[in-house]
Design a protein around this motif. Sequence first.
Motif, PDB file in Angstrom:
ATOM      1  N   ALA A 489      14.120   0.424   4.612  1.00  0.00           N
ATOM      2  CA  ALA A 489      14.474  -0.532   3.412  1.00  0.00           C
ATOM      3  C   ALA A 489      14.406  -0.016   2.131  1.00  0.00           C
ATOM      4  O   ALA A 489      15.062  -0.050   1.115  1.00  0.00           O
ATOM      5  N   LEU A 490      13.009   0.478   2.000  1.00  0.00           N
ATOM      6  CA  LEU A 490      12.381   0.808   0.696  1.00  0.00           C
ATOM      7  C   LEU A 490      12.069   2.283   0.568  1.00  0.00           C
ATOM      8  O   LEU A 490      11.596   2.535  -0.585  1.00  0.00           O
ATOM      9  N   GLY A 491      11.652   3.124   1.500  1.00  0.00           N
ATOM     10  CA  GLY A 491      11.429   4.106   1.528  1.00  0.00           C
ATOM     11  C   GLY A 491      12.147   5.379   0.606  1.00  0.00           C
ATOM     12  O   GLY A 491      11.372   6.025   0.101  1.00  0.00           O
ATOM     13  N   ASP A 492      13.393   5.227   0.366  1.00  0.00           N
ATOM     14  CA  ASP A 492      14.006   6.117  -0.221  1.00  0.00           C
ATOM     15  C   ASP A 492      14.499   5.589  -1.715  1.00  0.00           C
ATOM     16  O   ASP A 492      14.997   6.461  -2.405  1.00  0.00           O
ATOM     17  N   ILE A 493      13.948   4.622  -1.828  1.00  0.00           N
ATOM     18  CA  ILE A 493      14.124   4.055  -3.509  1.00  0.00           C
ATOM     19  C   ILE A 493      12.816   3.978  -4.083  1.00  0.00           C
ATOM     20  O   ILE A 493      12.794   4.072  -5.250  1.00  0.00           O
ATOM     21  N   ALA A 494      11.623   3.197  -3.217  1.00  0.00           N
ATOM     22  CA  ALA A 494      10.338   2.901  -4.010  1.00  0.00           C
ATOM     23  C   ALA A 494       9.540   3.137  -2.879  1.00  0.00           C
ATOM     24  O   ALA A 494       9.004   2.025  -2.127  1.00  0.00           O
ATOM     25  N   PRO A 495       8.839   4.324  -2.583  1.00  0.00           N
ATOM     26  CA  PRO A 495       7.723   4.797  -1.436  1.00  0.00           C
ATOM     27  C   PRO A 495       6.466   3.783  -1.677  1.00  0.00           C
ATOM     28  O   PRO A 495       6.206   3.323  -0.716  1.00  0.00           O
TER      29      PRO A 495
END
Length: 577
Positions: A489-495
């Motif tokens: 869910a978040l790794g590619d936009i806000a690690p």
Amino acid sequence: MRSIRVDVSAATILLTEAPEPKVKDRQTGEIAKDAQSGEALMRLGVVFIDGGESSLIQVTVPESGVTDGLALGSPVTLIGLVARPWESVFNGAAAARHRLPGRRHRPGRHTGRCGGLSLMTDVTTLLEVGGPVAATVGGAAYLRVKHPAAYWSTVGLPVSTVKLLGSYGAVMDACGLTVPPSRLRAWAIHALTRREVRPVPPRRGIIRPTSTGLRLRLRLAPGQEPADVAASAERLRHTWGVHGAYVEEIKPGVVELRLIGFDVLRKVRMPRKTAGGFLKVPVALREDATPFVRDYRAIPHQLTLGATLSGKSMFLRHLITGLARQPVALVGIDCKRGVELAPFAPRLSALATDPVQAAELLPVLVELMEDRYDLIKARQGIAPSTPDEEITSDIWGLPEEERPVPVVLLVDEVAELFLIATRKDEERRDEMVTQLIRLAQLGRAAGIYLEVCGQRFGAELGKGATMLRAQLTGRVCHRVNDEASAKMALGDIAPEAVGAACAIAPERPGLAVAGDTSGGWSRIRTPYLSLADAAATCRDNAHLVPDLPALKPFRPAVPAVPVSAPVSLVKPVPAAE
């Protein structure tokens, strides 16, 4: 010599003269001693208050009867106080008198003797002095735990304001947020005041108290940026005794420092004024006490992930109830036989409850999207044979009377659309995924928006999963079962938000981490909304369902609301014989 016992139970006695040895012979300095025990005697002065009148008394006390810690003005207790008469000779006649503290005597100096002197530490004194203090401290502790908003308004706000005003310059200097003054200012300070020239902190604006914290604007000094203040937010939080400190840029050179007095996500209460509007739905509260608004015009498509009982369904309820009051078409795909979206059937324009129905519904939505592109091309005078890739406008450029109604597609448990069991299911799956990707890529200009929900959404689902996820700009991650799901869910936009999502406790359903492709993220929590209230909102706004002929075959059946039989107010009277 006769003695008279004095009742001191109803009197208030205060120490006026400190105890000192009683001198028997002033010439020799001999100390008087008790005739029976031989113990040295002490003399002290007290004020005897009884019945609204006061008298000064000289009291003789054995040395062992005086306790430590006596201070002038402190209440004392006289144990075994007795008064002895004395005689005087006037014109050859002896007169015996007894001077006792009484209501008929004027204030004067009297003598007496008691067996001991001690501090007044009885229950009455404790109740008078310690009772209000204990009640105040206990009430403040109770408010802080049970009603933090009331505690902040009564105790926390004044204390934090005093801390901020008293230590602002020193704190900014310690955080490295000060700059050397200009030469003119340094010369003026040195010439006029002869004081030491100190670094200059950011100029502070007016402190604006709120129900949840404090707000103040800072004008940055030359060479500073908002990231410098944001990096010191944790230091400011601890120094001024608040729950959180957040920084937001208002305009170049000006930032707003938002101090939060307590944990607003523990018991969510949405602000009275929220930035709502058309296709804008306030669905949750951020940790900085501002509403989290789902804006479909700004972020057309969103992915919401969360494990079972994480609050994902509550998030979806708020979205549906917010959109139900607006002139939009709601289309649902619920592969759990419709148990999640069926209660909202009165407001839905179409509903698919299994993958087979979803495979029939998605081509209709794609065809609806293509018809809207044809409408845009016809309005702009572009030839129908022009490729869709060269069309850059959207439905919002059309006149209001010609503009088609927006469509919001709600997909619950998206993984069910990817699961296959036979070769035939695989072909159907590939077709559905392709249509979803087309809607995600081209739907925004046609007024079609996607809200995709699930427990896990990764490449292991099959072809097209990663490509579809890349088109979903908004991301909301509730509590998940593993770190890999949070990275989906978040790794590619806000690690850096992955760790915050993994730290969500099961005891806080509805708590989530929201992010977008800009890299920013924040914690949010959805307030509780019962299924009955959400369904009632959809029933009350059923008249807003738009007329879309292409979606009529998929319109869910709405059960009739049972109506109780009317009660007759006429009382039957039997006919007389």
